[in-house]
Write a protein that holds these residues in place. Structure first.
Motif: not given
Lengths: 452, 314
Positions: A391-417
């Motif tokens: 899989l070609r995989t991309v993980w992107c994330a960003r943190a919440y400024r006011a709320f430590p420990g919390l994030y927005d996350v996206t994960l995308s995967a494309v098959t490479q076969d």
């Protein structure tokens, strides 16, 4: 086509109502509106319900301290003789997050106004406890049947509040049971809730509170939602237990409740597991949680005929969490797209595929709430054995400024076969603890495989 | 000084403006019509200098008592008497003069065939550039095939290359007398090919290595190609000033790269820098396939960076 429940508060207007004492339950035998004449003989009319409720209803205003003008309005209702009232968290969220900029004020049907103190909040169930500077007030009782979950569908209910700042209003409607396919429990109320009524009570004809007005469906007719009364009862009980003092810092408290809520959500998400769905020659994981709405999509009917076929599923969770006027989070999106072409060469197919991979967060980016996103990418194979494609995989994330420990996350995967067909899988998680996101992400990647 | 010598008046760019064939024991230079070599420069005296031979047979210039004096080629120091070096250049007023004797070697005759050769090279290079561009358009085209998809960029690119070489030819013509359009066109075509190669290699490397920085910073390569062809244009116009051209061009290149980097770091990062957008066929993967654990250790590292970002002011 997509049904998106939206907070009924259009930007500035929220609804309010008055609640009843902590432990007091009304039942059929002792209705709150029992004082009205003829209550024992005939079912109470809307006039009776409103007459009894009038001194117990509140409009709740968030005032910009510096300007002295209202910024958000909603409703609320008294729930004890010593001035405790219930409203929605989203009616007072602005004050909770910025107590130096705003103050809270109430107005009653007879025109009295006064200061409000915010005592407790329940972000997940969108409730707040406030106290008026008054004593010996009449108040609402909660319906025991509603708290016990013993209400029949179709029961007649009355909802009250101050819609659009037009004055206190009574609206009738029907109880339609708990909303199915939602993570946050809500009651489906078929009646016209309007902005400004948030936090107001919805009561049985005998005046007992069944739920708290919270939202209506944009794009629906008379489709409205209530927070079940049991959450208000629980919040009042917890407040009584914790004592009168509010948390020293509501932002930290919101962060704590946000984390707790999402931890429960992801435990449930992970616990309910994934079920495999077949897409082309692949098998992809789809959540088994009942609170996902899934839709299919295809491009075969496009004109001119596309040179690659795109078939896919898009699943969205009904797990929105209101944090602030400009921050609604908590969604999980899960999409799988199978792309196949017989006419494109490998380069053209890869270029077409690039258009199908859109790594982005639902709801855009607000510099106020989130850091900039960062990404990590690579070619991954979940395990050497089994029918796992690379899989070609991309993980992107960003943190919440006011709320430590919390994030927005996206994960995308494309098959490479293969150079002529591929599975594009994407998972977006809003407001998630990093460890929870990693655990779900690993499972998500492991579950993509070939069908033999 | 009985042999014949040539006194050449040079332009500011060190090209020859006029040549004077001189003989005799001494040669006089100045603005007046009594001189052997007349220099039309208001900063030159009517009788400015005299050329003669010293005992060893070297040519010597003598100042005839002027206000502005006599200078060695690159000197601010005035001299009353100057033995000329191998390049034979000296300055009076604002004018450079060069003395050469008949034994001075000149370059062999250039053949016409060479010019024809340059057109062949131009044709080959132009076909290569157009084919490369057409191929990359074709490989990225997954929509309905349309002639305009190919014609617009190809024509636009050709016009750009033509204008670019035309501009350099005009510069060359104005300042140095010859346009040399073929050479300028050849250089521009080489640049166009370089541009395409940088783009193709950066997207190939970015996908193959999962290294998005290559796409985000491929402007360094593109600016480098522009700088390189500017230098080659300048050098072929005036080879004498190659060093100056190289330093000016590399200075501008470094400045442009610095400004672009500053702009990118100030702006919100664009998606192309965050991850590799353009996919290529799976067979072009260069990096080894990672296992799950190593990918997620990178993901963990990201958390630390995000927490640092959070601590910073918005």
């Amino acid at each position: 086509m997509t049904v998106t429940p939206v907070q009924s508060v259009s930007r500035r207007l929220a609804a309010l109502a008055a609640l009843l004492a902590v432990a007091a339950f009304a039942d059929r035998a002792a209705p709150a509106a029992a004082q009205s004449p003829g209550a024992a003989a005939q079912p109470p009319t809307a006039e009776d319900v409103y007459a009894a409720a009038r001194p117990r209803l509140l409009q709740i205003r968030t005032i910009v301290e510096a300007a002295g003008r209202q910024f958000v309005i909603g409703s609320g209702f008294l729930v004890s003789a010593d001035g405790l009232a219930i409203t929605n968290y989203h009616v007072v969220s602005q004050y909770a997050l910025e107590p130096k900029t705003y103050r809270l004020e109430y107005a009653m049907a007879d025109g009295t106004t006064g200061k409000l103190a915010l005592l407790a909040i329940d972000v997940a169930d969108d409730l707040a406890v406030v106290r008026l500077d008054r004593h010996d007030t009449p108040f609402f009782a909660f319906s025991k049947r509603a708290v016990d979950g013993a209400m029949p569908k179709g029961e007649h209910l009355y909802s009250m509040g101050n819609p659009l700042d037009l004055g206190f209003t009574i609206v009738d409607g029907t109880y339609n049971g708990p909303v199915e396919r939602t993570y946050n429990q809500r009651i489906h109320f078929s009646g016209a809730l309007n902005p400004g009524m948030s936090g107001g009570p919805t009561v049985t004809p005998d005046g007992a509170v069944v739920g708290i007005n919270v939202a209506h469906q944009i794009g629906g007719e008379l489709v409205s939602f209530l927070v079940p009364a049991k959450f208000a009862v629980a919040l009042l009980a917890k407040h009584a237990e914790d004592g009168e003092a509010p948390p020293p810092n509501f932002t930290a408290e919101i962060g704590r409740q946000f984390q707790e809520w999402q931890d429960g959500l992801y435990r449930s998400f992970d616990g309910l597991g994934f079920r495999p769905i077949a897409l082309g020659r692949y098998e992809a994981p789809e959540s088994a949680a009942p609170w996902f709405q899934c839709w299919g999509r295809t491009n075969v009917d496009l004109v001119p005929k596309p040179r690659a076929i795109v078939d896919g599923t898009m699943c969205s969770s009904d797990t929105q969490l209101f944090i602030a006027n400009d921050l609604v989070t908590g969604l999980i999106h899960l999409t799988h797209t199978y792309v196949k072409s017989d006419t494109l060469n490998q380069f053209q197919f890869a270029a077409f595929l690039s258009q199908q991979v859109q790594v982005g967060f639902p709801g855009g980016w607000s510099r106020k709430w989130q850091t900039r996103q960062r990404c990590s990418e690579g070619f991954v194979k979940a395990s050497s054995e089994g029918a796992r494609p690379t899989l070609r995989t991309v993980w992107c994330a960003r943190a919440y400024r006011a709320f430590p420990g919390l994030y927005d996350v996206t994960l995308s995967a494309v098959t490479q076969d293969s150079g002529s067909d591929a599975l594009v899988s994407q998972l977006a998680m809003q407001g998630v603890l990093y460890d929870n996101a990693v655990a779900i992400g690993k499972r998500f990647i492991e579950d993509v495989q070939w069908i033999k | 000084m009985d042999q014949v010598i040539w006194v050449e008046v040079l332009s500011r760019h060190r090209t020859v403006q006029s040549r004077h064939r001189c003989t005799g024991p001494e040669i006089r230079i100045g603005r007046a019509y009594t001189n052997d070599v007349i220099v039309d420069d208001p900063f030159v005296a009517p009788e400015h200098a005299r050329l003669s031979c010293d005992a060893e047979g070297r040519v010597v210039v003598t100042d005839l008592g002027t206000a502005n004096g006599l200078h060695a080629a690159h000197s601010r120091q005035r001299s009353d008497r100057l033995a000329l070096g191998d390049d034979g250049v000296f300055r009076i007023g604002h004018t450079y003069l060069r003395v050469r004797d008949t034994a001075h070697a000149v370059a062999p005759e250039r053949q016409f065939a060479h010019r024809a050769g340059s057109w062949v090279a131009i044709a080959v290079l132009a076909v290569a550039v157009l084919a490369f561009e057409a191929a990359s358009l074709w490989l990225g085209d997954y929509s309905e095939p349309r002639v305009s998809t190919y014609m617009v960029p190809l024509l636009g690119g050709s016009i750009m290359v033509g204008l670019w070489s035309g501009m350099w030819s005009i510069v060359s013509r104005i300042f140095f007398g010859t346009a040399r359009f073929e050479q300028n066109l050849l250089i521009a075509l080489g640049g166009a090919l370089g541009f395409e190669m940088v783009g193709a290699l950066s997207s190939l490397g970015a996908f193959g290595l999962s290294w998005s920085t290559l796409v985000g910073y491929n402007f360094v390569g593109l600016f480098g190609v522009v700088a390189a062809i500017c230098f080659i244009h300048l050098r072929q116009i005036n080879p004498a000033r190659s060093a100056l051209a190289a330093s000016v061009v590399s200075g501008i290149f470094l400045g442009a790269v610095a400004i672009q980097m500053l702009m990118q770091s100030d702006a919100r990062p664009v998606a192309s820098q965050l991850y590799v957008r353009n996919l290529l066929p799976p067979s072009l993967r260069l990096a080894p396939v990672a296992n799950e654990a190593s990918f997620f250790s990178g993901v963990e590292k990201l958390r630390g960076q995000l927490d640092e970002d959070r601590a910073k002011e918005p």
